[in-house]
Design a protein around this motif. Structure first.
Motif, PDB file in Angstrom:
ATOM      1  N   LEU A   1      26.201  10.033  -1.049  1.00 15.41           N
ATOM      2  CA  LEU A   1      25.326  10.506  -0.571  1.00 15.41           C
ATOM      3  C   LEU A   1      24.528   9.921   0.054  1.00 15.41           C
ATOM      4  O   LEU A   1      23.701   9.042   0.190  1.00 15.41           O
ATOM      5  N   ARG A   2      23.664  11.051   1.471  1.00 17.39           N
ATOM      6  CA  ARG A   2      23.067   9.578   1.910  1.00 17.39           C
ATOM      7  C   ARG A   2      22.119  10.961   1.508  1.00 17.39           C
ATOM      8  O   ARG A   2      21.481  12.082   2.045  1.00 17.39           O
ATOM      9  N   ILE A   3      20.795  10.065   2.444  1.00 18.56           N
ATOM     10  CA  ILE A   3      19.531  10.905   2.093  1.00 18.56           C
ATOM     11  C   ILE A   3      19.653  10.260   3.967  1.00 18.56           C
ATOM     12  O   ILE A   3      18.860   8.781   4.012  1.00 18.56           O
ATOM     13  N   ASP A   4      19.020  11.311   4.986  1.00 21.61           N
ATOM     14  CA  ASP A   4      18.178  10.829   6.340  1.00 21.61           C
ATOM     15  C   ASP A   4      18.000  10.541   6.494  1.00 21.61           C
ATOM     16  O   ASP A   4      17.016   9.943   7.069  1.00 21.61           O
ATOM     17  N   LYS A   5      16.272  11.502   5.920  1.00 25.10           N
ATOM     18  CA  LYS A   5      15.078  11.854   5.908  1.00 25.10           C
ATOM     19  C   LYS A   5      14.624  12.262   4.454  1.00 25.10           C
ATOM     20  O   LYS A   5      14.794  13.291   4.202  1.00 25.10           O
ATOM     21  N   ILE A   6      13.274  11.594   4.598  1.00 25.60           N
ATOM     22  CA  ILE A   6      12.856  13.054   3.257  1.00 25.60           C
ATOM     23  C   ILE A   6      11.105  12.290   4.299  1.00 25.60           C
ATOM     24  O   ILE A   6      10.138  11.682   4.131  1.00 25.60           O
ATOM     25  N   VAL A   7      10.383  14.014   3.405  1.00 23.70           N
ATOM     26  CA  VAL A   7       8.696  14.102   3.964  1.00 23.70           C
ATOM     27  C   VAL A   7       8.128  14.214   1.907  1.00 23.70           C
ATOM     28  O   VAL A   7       8.825  14.765   2.107  1.00 23.70           O
TER      29      VAL A   7
ATOM     30  N   LEU B   1       0.681  -0.969  -0.613  1.00 25.83           N
ATOM     31  CA  LEU B   1      -0.235  -0.176  -0.086  1.00 25.83           C
ATOM     32  C   LEU B   1       0.987   1.138  -0.671  1.00 25.83           C
ATOM     33  O   LEU B   1       1.898   1.686   0.783  1.00 25.83           O
ATOM     34  N   PRO B   2       0.401   2.163  -1.074  1.00 28.94           N
ATOM     35  CA  PRO B   2       1.144   3.090  -1.150  1.00 28.94           C
ATOM     36  C   PRO B   2       1.214   4.796   0.645  1.00 28.94           C
ATOM     37  O   PRO B   2       0.427   4.473   1.135  1.00 28.94           O
ATOM     38  N   ALA B   3       2.212   4.950   1.124  1.00 32.24           N
ATOM     39  CA  ALA B   3       1.981   5.644   1.843  1.00 32.24           C
ATOM     40  C   ALA B   3       1.204   6.600   1.937  1.00 32.24           C
ATOM     41  O   ALA B   3       0.970   7.821   0.639  1.00 32.24           O
ATOM     42  N   ILE B   4      -0.181   7.358   2.759  1.00 29.96           N
ATOM     43  CA  ILE B   4      -0.310   8.310   2.928  1.00 29.96           C
ATOM     44  C   ILE B   4       0.183   9.575   4.360  1.00 29.96           C
ATOM     45  O   ILE B   4       0.743   9.164   4.944  1.00 29.96           O
ATOM     46  N   PRO B   5       0.392  10.690   2.825  1.00 26.05           N
ATOM     47  CA  PRO B   5       0.594  11.904   4.019  1.00 26.05           C
ATOM     48  C   PRO B   5       0.282  12.719   4.774  1.00 26.05           C
ATOM     49  O   PRO B   5      -1.065  12.069   4.708  1.00 26.05           O
ATOM     50  N   PRO B   6       0.739  13.341   5.028  1.00 28.55           N
ATOM     51  CA  PRO B   6       2.041  13.411   5.783  1.00 28.55           C
ATOM     52  C   PRO B   6       3.244  11.974   6.052  1.00 28.55           C
ATOM     53  O   PRO B   6       2.158  11.869   6.682  1.00 28.55           O
ATOM     54  N   ALA B   7       4.304  11.604   5.431  1.00 30.47           N
ATOM     55  CA  ALA B   7       4.377  10.744   4.780  1.00 30.47           C
ATOM     56  C   ALA B   7       6.622  10.546   5.246  1.00 30.47           C
ATOM     57  O   ALA B   7       6.577  11.750   4.957  1.00 30.47           O
ATOM     58  N   HIS B   8       6.765  10.185   6.617  1.00 32.91           N
ATOM     59  CA  HIS B   8       7.982  10.913   6.840  1.00 32.91           C
ATOM     60  C   HIS B   8       9.069   9.207   6.919  1.00 32.91           C
ATOM     61  O   HIS B   8       8.236   8.582   7.377  1.00 32.91           O
ATOM     62  N   VAL B   9       9.719   9.378   6.129  1.00 36.20           N
ATOM     63  CA  VAL B   9      10.424   8.176   5.304  1.00 36.20           C
ATOM     64  C   VAL B   9      11.840   8.405   6.240  1.00 36.20           C
ATOM     65  O   VAL B   9      12.702   8.959   5.928  1.00 36.20           O
ATOM     66  N   LEU B  10      12.547   7.756   7.230  1.00 39.47           N
ATOM     67  CA  LEU B  10      13.394   8.085   8.359  1.00 39.47           C
ATOM     68  C   LEU B  10      14.441   6.429   8.191  1.00 39.47           C
ATOM     69  O   LEU B  10      15.841   6.740   8.955  1.00 39.47           O
ATOM     70  N   SER B  11      13.921   5.478   7.181  1.00 36.14           N
ATOM     71  CA  SER B  11      14.575   4.033   6.931  1.00 36.14           C
ATOM     72  C   SER B  11      14.362   3.565   5.519  1.00 36.14           C
ATOM     73  O   SER B  11      13.271   3.688   5.254  1.00 36.14           O
ATOM     74  N   GLY B  12      15.212   3.138   4.949  1.00 36.11           N
ATOM     75  CA  GLY B  12      14.710   1.821   4.009  1.00 36.11           C
ATOM     76  C   GLY B  12      14.801   1.236   3.389  1.00 36.11           C
ATOM     77  O   GLY B  12      13.724   0.681   3.066  1.00 36.11           O
ATOM     78  N   GLN B  13      14.124   0.644   5.608  1.00 31.94           N
ATOM     79  CA  GLN B  13      13.465  -0.328   5.580  1.00 31.94           C
ATOM     80  C   GLN B  13      11.597  -0.202   5.183  1.00 31.94           C
ATOM     81  O   GLN B  13      10.169  -0.978   5.631  1.00 31.94           O
TER      82      GLN B  13
END
Length: 331
Positions: free
Chosen positions: A165-171, A14-26
């Motif tokens: 290069l790291r992506i630490d967090k994406i919102v 299922l797709p993430a529903i905004p607001p979606a805070h992605v903090l991990s590659g898992q």
């Protein structure tokens, strides 16, 4: 039972529903990776120019994307093979793209640089399946970058600047109706707000003038309604003498102190203002001569806020002197 090519063992993502805070590659929202290694306490790390794709339930609405990116001691060419090369002291110049379009550029320098990126996606840019692509490309790669820009920065940048290069967090969130940003920010806050990129911030709480040690910096398109988006900006540039060395009193320290004294004398005479060589659109090349004023030791640049392409500002090098961004004012 199965239907078509699907089986009972297939998992429904299922797709993430905004607001979606992605903090991990898992996180299940991260669906596609290309030369991007998932992390556990960060979203992941690029081995070289690559892509990460996220599935977001935008439901026909626009989205705001905000990211925190950084480099660290593992940000080396070939880090993923266990045989990484020593990091270059040269800065990295990186394109951040989404849905195939250039959004902002980053100039990162040093081993602990952090940067903020923010941009909006219109509803028309988001496909029905909700897949949002985030690409990081070295400035030498991809289309839509001026050959003139690539020639000018040639030899002044770290090759394969995306390595590690790291992506630490994406919102992912809906754009807020109003931003309440100030009209004036100091140099460090201009970078924190992503209006400029001058090497990244090692300390996100730092305030004051921003040293421009690379002799260049970027002015980015910014979020609608945010600082710098009102049409025109004024950037105040100054200079600072290189500090005297802390090594014992050798000729190096003496020369450094002499440079400091020469710079102090120029400031007393109001002759220490930096000189801007050129301003270039990353997409189109030479952007012409901006409106500039020299007042004593300060050079003021007044120019339109970039709308579709970041702008690269080149500053004439002066031995023993570091150019600075003192402040930015949004009109």
């Amino acid at each position: 039972m199965s239907s078509g090519s699907a089986t009972d063992l297939d998992q429904l993502i299922l797709p993430a529903i905004p607001p979606a805070h992605v903090l991990s590659g898992q996180n299940a929202a991260l669906q596609v990776t290309d030369r991007f290694h998932r992390g556990s306490q960060i979203v992941g790390r690029f081995e070289t120019s690559g892509l990460a794709g996220f599935k977001i339930a935008a439901q026909g609405r626009p989205l705001r994307v905000r990211m925190t990116l950084s480099v660290d001691e593992r940000s080396l060419i070939g880090w993923h093979t266990g045989e990484g090369e020593p990091a270059s002291s040269l800065p990295r110049l990186i394109q951040i793209r989404s849905q195939g379009r250039l959004r902002q550029c980053l100039l990162l320098r040093g081993r602990k640089a952090h940067a903020q990126v923010g941009f909006d996606l219109s509803a028309e840019e988001i496909p029905d399946d909700g897949l949002i692509s985030i690409e990081a490309l070295d400035i030498t790669e991809g289309d839509g970058v001026s050959d003139e820009v690539r020639q000018i920065v040639g030899g002044r940048l770290m090759p394969d600047g995306v390595a590690g290069l790291r992506i630490d967090k994406i919102v992912f969130e809906e754009p807020p109706p109003v931003n309440f940003d100030p009209d004036k920010l100091d140099g460090c806050r201009c970078e924190l707000y992503s209006l400029i990129s001058a090497g990244g911030l090692a300390n996100v709480n730092k305030q004051g003038a921003r040293l421009l040690r690379s002799g260049m910096f970027l002015i980015n398109p910014v979020l609608p309604g945010a600082f710098g988006s009102t049409g025109r900006i004024t950037l105040r540039l100054g200079t600072k003498a290189e500090p005297a060395s802390i090594v014992p009193a050798t000729w190096r320290r003496i020369n450094s102190e002499l440079r400091w004294l020469r710079h102090a004398a120029k400031k007393l005479m109001g002759a220490a203002a930096p000189t801007v060589d050129r301003i270039l659109s990353i997409r189109d090349g030479d952007a012409g001569r901006p409106k500039r004023r020299v007042q004593g030791n300060i050079t003021e640049l007044e120019l339109p806020t970039p709308a579709r392409s970041p702008m690269l500002v080149m500053i004439s090098p002066v031995r023993g002197v570091i150019p600075t961004l003192e402040s930015g004012t949004s009109h």
